[in-house]
Design an enzyme around this catalytic site. Structure first.
Site, short mmCIF file in Angstrom:
data_model
loop_
_atom_site.label_atom_id
_atom_site.label_comp_id
_atom_site.label_asym_id
_atom_site.label_seq_id
_atom_site.Cartn_x
_atom_site.Cartn_y
_atom_site.Cartn_z
N GLY A 1 -73.21 11.06 -75.91
CA GLY A 1 -74.46 11.83 -75.92
C GLY A 1 -74.81 12.38 -77.29
O GLY A 1 -75.98 12.46 -77.66
N LYS B 1 -53.22 18.26 -76.53
CA LYS B 1 -54.12 18.54 -77.64
C LYS B 1 -54.06 20.04 -77.90
O LYS B 1 -54.04 20.82 -76.94
CB LYS B 1 -55.56 18.14 -77.29
CG LYS B 1 -55.80 16.65 -77.28
CD LYS B 1 -57.30 16.37 -77.24
CE LYS B 1 -57.63 15.50 -76.06
NZ LYS B 1 -59.02 15.36 -75.73
N ASN C 1 -54.50 21.92 -74.33
CA ASN C 1 -55.17 21.04 -73.38
C ASN C 1 -54.26 19.85 -73.14
O ASN C 1 -54.11 18.99 -74.00
CB ASN C 1 -56.50 20.60 -74.02
CG ASN C 1 -57.29 19.65 -73.13
OD1 ASN C 1 -56.81 19.20 -72.09
ND2 ASN C 1 -58.50 19.33 -73.56
N HIS D 1 -65.68 19.12 -66.10
CA HIS D 1 -66.37 19.33 -67.39
C HIS D 1 -67.07 20.70 -67.41
O HIS D 1 -68.02 20.90 -68.19
CB HIS D 1 -67.44 18.26 -67.67
CG HIS D 1 -66.89 16.90 -67.97
ND1 HIS D 1 -67.55 15.74 -67.58
CD2 HIS D 1 -65.79 16.50 -68.64
CE1 HIS D 1 -66.85 14.69 -67.97
NE2 HIS D 1 -65.78 15.11 -68.62
N ARG E 1 -56.50 24.87 -70.88
CA ARG E 1 -57.45 24.15 -70.05
C ARG E 1 -56.70 23.66 -68.82
O ARG E 1 -55.69 22.96 -68.95
CB ARG E 1 -58.04 22.96 -70.79
CG ARG E 1 -58.87 22.07 -69.90
CD ARG E 1 -59.51 20.95 -70.67
NE ARG E 1 -60.27 20.09 -69.80
CZ ARG E 1 -59.93 18.84 -69.48
NH1 ARG E 1 -58.83 18.31 -69.97
NH2 ARG E 1 -60.67 18.13 -68.67
N GLU F 1 -65.35 22.57 -76.35
CA GLU F 1 -64.61 23.16 -75.23
C GLU F 1 -63.56 24.16 -75.72
O GLU F 1 -63.30 25.17 -75.07
CB GLU F 1 -63.97 22.05 -74.39
CG GLU F 1 -65.03 21.23 -73.66
CD GLU F 1 -64.48 19.97 -73.01
OE1 GLU F 1 -64.00 20.05 -71.88
OE2 GLU F 1 -64.55 18.89 -73.65
N GLY G 1 -69.13 12.68 -76.85
CA GLY G 1 -69.05 11.55 -77.78
C GLY G 1 -70.25 10.61 -77.76
O GLY G 1 -70.84 10.31 -78.80
N ARG H 1 -64.29 4.53 -65.50
CA ARG H 1 -64.52 4.88 -64.08
C ARG H 1 -65.85 4.32 -63.60
O ARG H 1 -66.84 4.32 -64.32
CB ARG H 1 -64.55 6.41 -63.89
CG ARG H 1 -63.23 7.10 -64.18
CD ARG H 1 -63.27 8.55 -63.70
NE ARG H 1 -62.12 9.29 -64.16
CZ ARG H 1 -62.18 10.28 -65.06
NH1 ARG H 1 -63.34 10.65 -65.58
NH2 ARG H 1 -61.08 10.89 -65.42
N HIS I 1 -73.24 15.32 -69.98
CA HIS I 1 -72.01 15.23 -70.78
C HIS I 1 -71.57 13.77 -70.72
O HIS I 1 -71.04 13.31 -69.70
CB HIS I 1 -70.94 16.17 -70.20
CG HIS I 1 -69.61 16.07 -70.88
ND1 HIS I 1 -69.07 17.11 -71.63
CD2 HIS I 1 -68.70 15.06 -70.92
CE1 HIS I 1 -67.90 16.72 -72.12
NE2 HIS I 1 -67.64 15.50 -71.69
N GLY J 1 -65.14 10.40 -70.21
CA GLY J 1 -65.59 10.78 -68.87
C GLY J 1 -67.03 11.22 -68.99
O GLY J 1 -67.45 11.59 -70.08
P1 AMP Z 1 -65.47 12.17 -75.83
O1 AMP Z 1 -64.81 11.95 -74.52
O2 AMP Z 1 -66.53 13.23 -75.79
O3 AMP Z 1 -64.49 12.38 -76.96
O4 AMP Z 1 -66.26 10.83 -76.18
C1 AMP Z 1 -65.55 9.67 -76.51
C2 AMP Z 1 -66.48 8.50 -76.47
O5 AMP Z 1 -67.59 8.69 -77.35
C3 AMP Z 1 -65.82 7.21 -76.94
O6 AMP Z 1 -65.41 6.46 -75.84
C4 AMP Z 1 -66.90 6.49 -77.69
O7 AMP Z 1 -67.29 5.36 -76.98
C5 AMP Z 1 -68.07 7.43 -77.75
N1 AMP Z 1 -68.66 7.48 -79.09
C6 AMP Z 1 -68.23 8.13 -80.17
N2 AMP Z 1 -69.05 7.88 -81.23
C7 AMP Z 1 -70.02 7.05 -80.78
C8 AMP Z 1 -71.19 6.43 -81.37
N3 AMP Z 1 -71.51 6.60 -82.65
N4 AMP Z 1 -71.95 5.64 -80.59
C9 AMP Z 1 -71.64 5.45 -79.30
N5 AMP Z 1 -70.58 6.01 -78.69
C10 AMP Z 1 -69.78 6.82 -79.41
#
Ligand code: AMP
Length: 377
Positions: A312, A15, A8, A160, A71, A364, A310, A221, A188, A192
């Site tokens: 959600g 990654k 990715n 996504h 990806r 993913e 992250g 964004r 999601h 993003g």
């Molecule tokens: P992702 O793009 O799915 O890896 O999500 C990353 C985002 O998840 C980061 O910008 C964090 O702000 C958020 N995140 C991770 N852990 C937490 C948490 N415990 N509470 C709130 N936001 C979180």
């Protein structure tokens, strides 16, 4: 032959995950960052690929490698599912560069590098847009001149897709139903963020648009805004389209409103009484709630609202904020279930609620590996 290498690439990172699909185990997980930056470990994605290979030394068994899964961000309206990569597919991904000028070139260089590194292994492209190719015309059409739509490819593509597809299938499993039977709204919420209306396992609307800028408020964004704002900023400040595009993608969203693109910082600051952070959090939740309303109307009825990524998966505050006030639509959460920390897919709605509210961790890489293996048979 049960290993799959999933790659990715972002514009300056790679990654990777090496998966043993016999027992769905991760053998190696890593990231090569700051590619092409001064002081970075690799001058370009080809050199980055060599770093990946050296880091995989000892884990990767070439004779067991069934596929390399890539990806790819933008598949335009040409790619509707996972695709075996050959010269023609590479040429098509190249033709789509105008739609994803930062991402597709990086994806392409990495594909070329991986094809050189593994000339005898099938390589599969899994597109972030593919799951949304089932959107009906009224959902993907922007009301703009035919020339824009027909000659320039202006329409909603959505992103996504791999995550929405994986999460909606897992959510149906959790409900104990076949995907074809259920309607749901998937949120999601990561760095993003996008919402997706899923009817019977198929995406019928999604909040990201021709680019990932549209829809929900995200880390950096803006999401939805009046398209005339760009012209207004140009007239008032002389800033050109490129600069405004960059501002809306990289310096807006939670960062602009609350001073951080990390929801953890925003929630902590809001709880301490920081008014900017409070506004950022409230606006973020309000925007997501509006999309629940819109997609409820689009779907007619829903079985579930599903949180992933992250924010959600981890933020009980955001989940509570998003569904606040929706009780009369049958959508509610149990404060106790919502507060319980877990890495598992789970219910957070109370037993009496008509609509299930679920948290389903996205994956993913597993989805890309599954799709790659399914394609090559
Ligand atoms: P992702 O793009 O799915 O890896 O999500 C990353 C985002 O998840 C980061 O910008 C964090 O702000 C958020 N995140 C991770 N852990 C937490 C948490 N415990 N509470 C709130 N936001 C979180």
């Amino acid at each position: 032959m049960n290993q799959v290498l999933v790659l990715n690439s972002g514009s300056s990172s790679i990654k990777y995950q090496l998966l043993d699909m016999a027992d769905r185990r991760r053998l190696a997980v890593g990231i090569v960052e700051r590619i092409g930056e001064s002081g970075g470990s690799a001058p370009d994605h080809a050199a980055g690929m060599r770093t990946v290979l050296s880091e995989l030394e000892g884990e990767l068994d070439r004779s067991a490698l069934a596929a390399v899964g890539h990806r790819v961000v933008h598949g335009g309206d040409r790619f509707r599912g996972p695709t075996r990569i050959d010269d023609e597919v590479c040429a098509a991904i190249k033709e789509l560069i105008p739609l994803a000028p930062l991402h597709n070139p990086a994806n392409l260089t990495l594909i070329e590098a991986a094809r050189e590194a593994f000339p005898d292994t099938p390589q599969v492209a899994v597109f972030d847009t593919a799951f949304h190719q089932t959107l009906p015309a009224p959902a993907y059409t922007y009301a703009v001149p035919a020339e824009w739509r027909d000659d320039l490819g202006v329409r909603r593509y959505g992103f996504h897709g791999t995550s929405h597809q994986y999460v909606s299938r897992r959510a149906a499993e959790l409900l104990g139903r076949r995907p074809e039977e259920v309607n749901m709204i998937v949120l999601h919420l990561g760095n993003g963020a996008s919402a997706c209306a899923v009817r019977g396992g198929k995406s019928v609307d999604t909040s990201m648009g021709m680019t990932p800028l549209e829809g929900l408020i995200m880390g950096t964004r803006s999401g939805d805004l009046d398209p005339a704002i760009s012209a207004y900023i140009a007239r008032r400040t002389g800033r050109g389209a490129e600069e405004t595009d960059l501002t809306l993608n990289k310096s807006s969203g939670l960062l602009a409103l609350g001073g951080s693109n990390d929801m953890r910082d925003i929630v902590a600051a809001a709880e301490k009484g920081d008014e900017n952070a409070r506004l950022a959090l409230d606006a973020y939740c309000y925007r997501a709630r509006k999309y629940i309303g819109a997609y409820l109307a689009a779907l007619g009825r829903i079985d579930a609202v599903v949180f992933t990524a992250g924010v959600g998966e981890n933020s009980a505050e955001v989940r509570a904020g998003v569904v606040a006030g929706l009780d009369h639509l049958g959508i509610a959460i149990s404060p106790k279930r919502n507060a319980a920390k877990s890495k598992e897919a789970r219910y957070i709605s109370p037993y009496w609620a008509e609509t299930a509210v679920l948290v389903v961790p996205t994956d993913e890489e597993i989805e890309i590996a599954d799709q790659a293996l399914a394609l090559i048979g």
